[in-house]
Design an enzyme around this catalytic site. Sequence first.
Site, PDB file in Angstrom:
ATOM      1  CB  ILE A 199      -1.036  -0.015   1.153  1.00 42.84           C
ATOM      2  CG1 ILE A 199      -2.132   1.017   0.908  1.00 42.84           C
ATOM      3  CG2 ILE A 199      -0.387   0.188   2.510  1.00 42.84           C
ATOM      4  CD1 ILE A 199      -2.926   0.805  -0.349  1.00 42.84           C
ATOM      5  CB  SER A 246      10.440  -0.798   5.975  1.00 38.38           C
ATOM      6  OG  SER A 246       9.385  -1.673   5.740  1.00 38.38           O
ATOM      7  NE  ARG A 247       9.548  -6.515   9.569  1.00 39.72           N
ATOM      8  CZ  ARG A 247       8.695  -7.522   9.594  1.00 39.72           C
ATOM      9  NH1 ARG A 247       8.633  -8.300  10.655  1.00 39.72           N
ATOM     10  NH2 ARG A 247       7.909  -7.769   8.577  1.00 39.72           N
ATOM     11  CE  LYS A 277      -8.448  -1.663   5.524  1.00 36.45           C
ATOM     12  NZ  LYS A 277      -8.144  -2.752   4.518  1.00 36.45           N
ATOM     13  CG  ASP A 323      -7.252  -6.337   4.948  1.00 42.26           C
ATOM     14  OD1 ASP A 323      -6.687  -5.593   5.767  1.00 42.26           O
ATOM     15  OD2 ASP A 323      -7.100  -6.222   3.717  1.00 42.26           O
TER      16      ASP A 323
HETATM   17  P1  NAP Z   1       2.090  -5.754   3.220  1.00 48.89           P
HETATM   18  O1  NAP Z   1       2.706  -5.277   1.963  1.00 48.89           O
HETATM   19  O2  NAP Z   1       2.003  -7.208   3.477  1.00 48.89           O
HETATM   20  O3  NAP Z   1       2.776  -5.109   4.524  1.00 48.89           O
HETATM   21  C1  NAP Z   1       3.351  -3.845   4.555  1.00 48.89           C
HETATM   22  C2  NAP Z   1       4.734  -3.932   5.151  1.00 48.89           C
HETATM   23  O4  NAP Z   1       4.655  -4.020   6.582  1.00 48.89           O
HETATM   24  C3  NAP Z   1       5.524  -5.167   4.749  1.00 48.89           C
HETATM   25  O5  NAP Z   1       6.092  -5.012   3.484  1.00 48.89           O
HETATM   26  C4  NAP Z   1       6.540  -5.289   5.854  1.00 48.89           C
HETATM   27  O6  NAP Z   1       7.703  -4.518   5.566  1.00 48.89           O
HETATM   28  C5  NAP Z   1       5.815  -4.705   7.056  1.00 48.89           C
HETATM   29  N1  NAP Z   1       5.399  -5.784   7.949  1.00 48.89           N
HETATM   30  C6  NAP Z   1       4.803  -6.947   7.625  1.00 48.89           C
HETATM   31  N2  NAP Z   1       4.583  -7.694   8.716  1.00 48.89           N
HETATM   32  C7  NAP Z   1       5.055  -6.975   9.743  1.00 48.89           C
HETATM   33  C8  NAP Z   1       5.128  -7.206  11.124  1.00 48.89           C
HETATM   34  N3  NAP Z   1       4.655  -8.326  11.678  1.00 48.89           N
HETATM   35  N4  NAP Z   1       5.705  -6.280  11.892  1.00 48.89           N
HETATM   36  C9  NAP Z   1       6.177  -5.145  11.372  1.00 48.89           C
HETATM   37  N5  NAP Z   1       6.142  -4.861  10.044  1.00 48.89           N
HETATM   38  C10 NAP Z   1       5.569  -5.772   9.256  1.00 48.89           C
HETATM   39  O7  NAP Z   1       0.618  -5.185   3.386  1.00 48.89           O
HETATM   40  P2  NAP Z   1      -0.136  -3.995   2.667  1.00 48.89           P
HETATM   41  O8  NAP Z   1      -0.987  -4.563   1.604  1.00 48.89           O
HETATM   42  O9  NAP Z   1       0.782  -2.892   2.333  1.00 48.89           O
HETATM   43  O10 NAP Z   1      -1.147  -3.588   3.847  1.00 48.89           O
HETATM   44  C11 NAP Z   1      -0.693  -2.915   4.989  1.00 48.89           C
HETATM   45  C12 NAP Z   1      -1.876  -2.219   5.636  1.00 48.89           C
HETATM   46  O11 NAP Z   1      -2.485  -1.352   4.677  1.00 48.89           O
HETATM   47  C13 NAP Z   1      -2.976  -3.190   6.100  1.00 48.89           C
HETATM   48  O12 NAP Z   1      -3.535  -2.745   7.308  1.00 48.89           O
HETATM   49  C14 NAP Z   1      -4.005  -3.130   4.985  1.00 48.89           C
HETATM   50  O13 NAP Z   1      -5.329  -3.390   5.432  1.00 48.89           O
HETATM   51  C15 NAP Z   1      -3.864  -1.674   4.545  1.00 48.89           C
HETATM   52  N6  NAP Z   1      -4.295  -1.463   3.150  1.00 48.89           N
HETATM   53  C16 NAP Z   1      -3.851  -2.277   2.144  1.00 48.89           C
HETATM   54  C17 NAP Z   1      -4.359  -2.099   0.858  1.00 48.89           C
HETATM   55  C18 NAP Z   1      -3.889  -2.957  -0.312  1.00 48.89           C
HETATM   56  O14 NAP Z   1      -4.454  -2.831  -1.401  1.00 48.89           O
HETATM   57  N7  NAP Z   1      -2.880  -3.784  -0.172  1.00 48.89           N
HETATM   58  C19 NAP Z   1      -5.272  -1.097   0.598  1.00 48.89           C
HETATM   59  C20 NAP Z   1      -5.646  -0.243   1.620  1.00 48.89           C
HETATM   60  C21 NAP Z   1      -5.149  -0.447   2.894  1.00 48.89           C
HETATM   61  P3  NAP Z   1       9.118  -4.916   6.195  1.00 48.89           P
HETATM   62  O15 NAP Z   1       9.261  -6.400   6.094  1.00 48.89           O
HETATM   63  O16 NAP Z   1      10.077  -4.156   5.358  1.00 48.89           O
HETATM   64  O17 NAP Z   1       9.082  -4.443   7.633  1.00 48.89           O
END
Ligand code: NAP
Length: 308
Positions: A14, A36-37, A90, A168
């Site tokens: 995101i 970010s990690r 969110k 989600d």
């Molecule tokens: P994602 O790519 O899986 O996660 C975002 C980043 O968070 C990961 O790349 C990782 O980066 C870090 N992360 C993952 N697990 C973690 C943990 N246990 N502790 C700390 N850092 C962690 O997910 P995303 O799709 O971007 O979604 C993230 C948030 O945005 C969620 O709450 C989701 O509901 C919201 N969102 C997503 C979308 C969508 O379309 N994907 C749309 C709107 C909102 P590092 O490994 O570099 O730390």
Amino acid sequence: MDPITLAVVGVGKIVRDQHLPAIAKNPDFNLICAASRHGKVEGIDNFTSIEAMLDAVPTLEAVSLCMPPQARYQAAVTALSAGKHVFLEKPPGATLSEVVDLKALAAEKGVTLFASWHSRYAPAVEAAKRFLAGTRIRTLKIEWKEDVRHWHPGQAWIWEAGGLGVFDPGINALSIVTHIMPKPLFVTKAVLEFPENRDAPIGAEINFANADGVEALGEFDWRQTGPQSWNITAETDAGHMLLSHGGSRLAIDGREEDHGPEAEYPSLYARFASLVRGKQSDVDLAPLRLVADSFMLGKRKVTEAFHD
Ligand code: NAP
């Protein structure tokens, strides 16, 4: 006015898809670093933890926390305690209580906390709210059905406890409904389907009611292949309302008007800037409360194992 110095935390899907382009176009923000990690943002300083970033960059004023919800509370406490303004992706947290705690901490520190709900800024949502405000609603239906393999490939956290599973995406529908309904809905019955190998639901059927006697049904499913459904329909005295494409399009009795282009994340950052400048917070827990209530009332059905 000087731009607000900003960092993104949790650089993943995101951040790349939405946060970086929206921040780049907003003169109220200057993105100066990221934490970010593993993930990195090109052209700015990157750190592997929020603690290291806050130590190294004292001029930082605000952070956007974009990691999965299970890890958000600790990062938010760290940022708020250091006097930073906080934008929460969110859902704002993994539980209601932790977000209430964050709200109190932000007030104590005199900084902004913004619990963002991007779908509320979809182009046709305000028009739907105005339409419903001017009529009597008889029934409402939410249909939020998508293919989890397409939208969430390899995201393990989403299937873990606190990841919300099908809620989600489903909470996006609830963020719209809690915004457009004249009287709040509450959960009266819920059935949640859990794959036998996962800790979060893949499907849910939720019944709602409100004080006006409106009955509503929510169907959430992650097993939909082919056309995807992100629809909210209402039968009203003024006709049939269809809010479709995740809040982008509105049709009344089949007649559709243009409500402009999609600009959810630019709108979120405009709102965050105005909250910071106005020294205010915006923490609406209504969508997360409906999800929590669905888990509280939900009858649990075990269904076949899910494999990516
Ligand atoms: P994602 O790519 O899986 O996660 C975002 C980043 O968070 C990961 O790349 C990782 O980066 C870090 N992360 C993952 N697990 C973690 C943990 N246990 N502790 C700390 N850092 C962690 O997910 P995303 O799709 O971007 O979604 C993230 C948030 O945005 C969620 O709450 C989701 O509901 C919201 N969102 C997503 C979308 C969508 O379309 N994907 C749309 C709107 C909102 P590092 O490994 O570099 O730390």
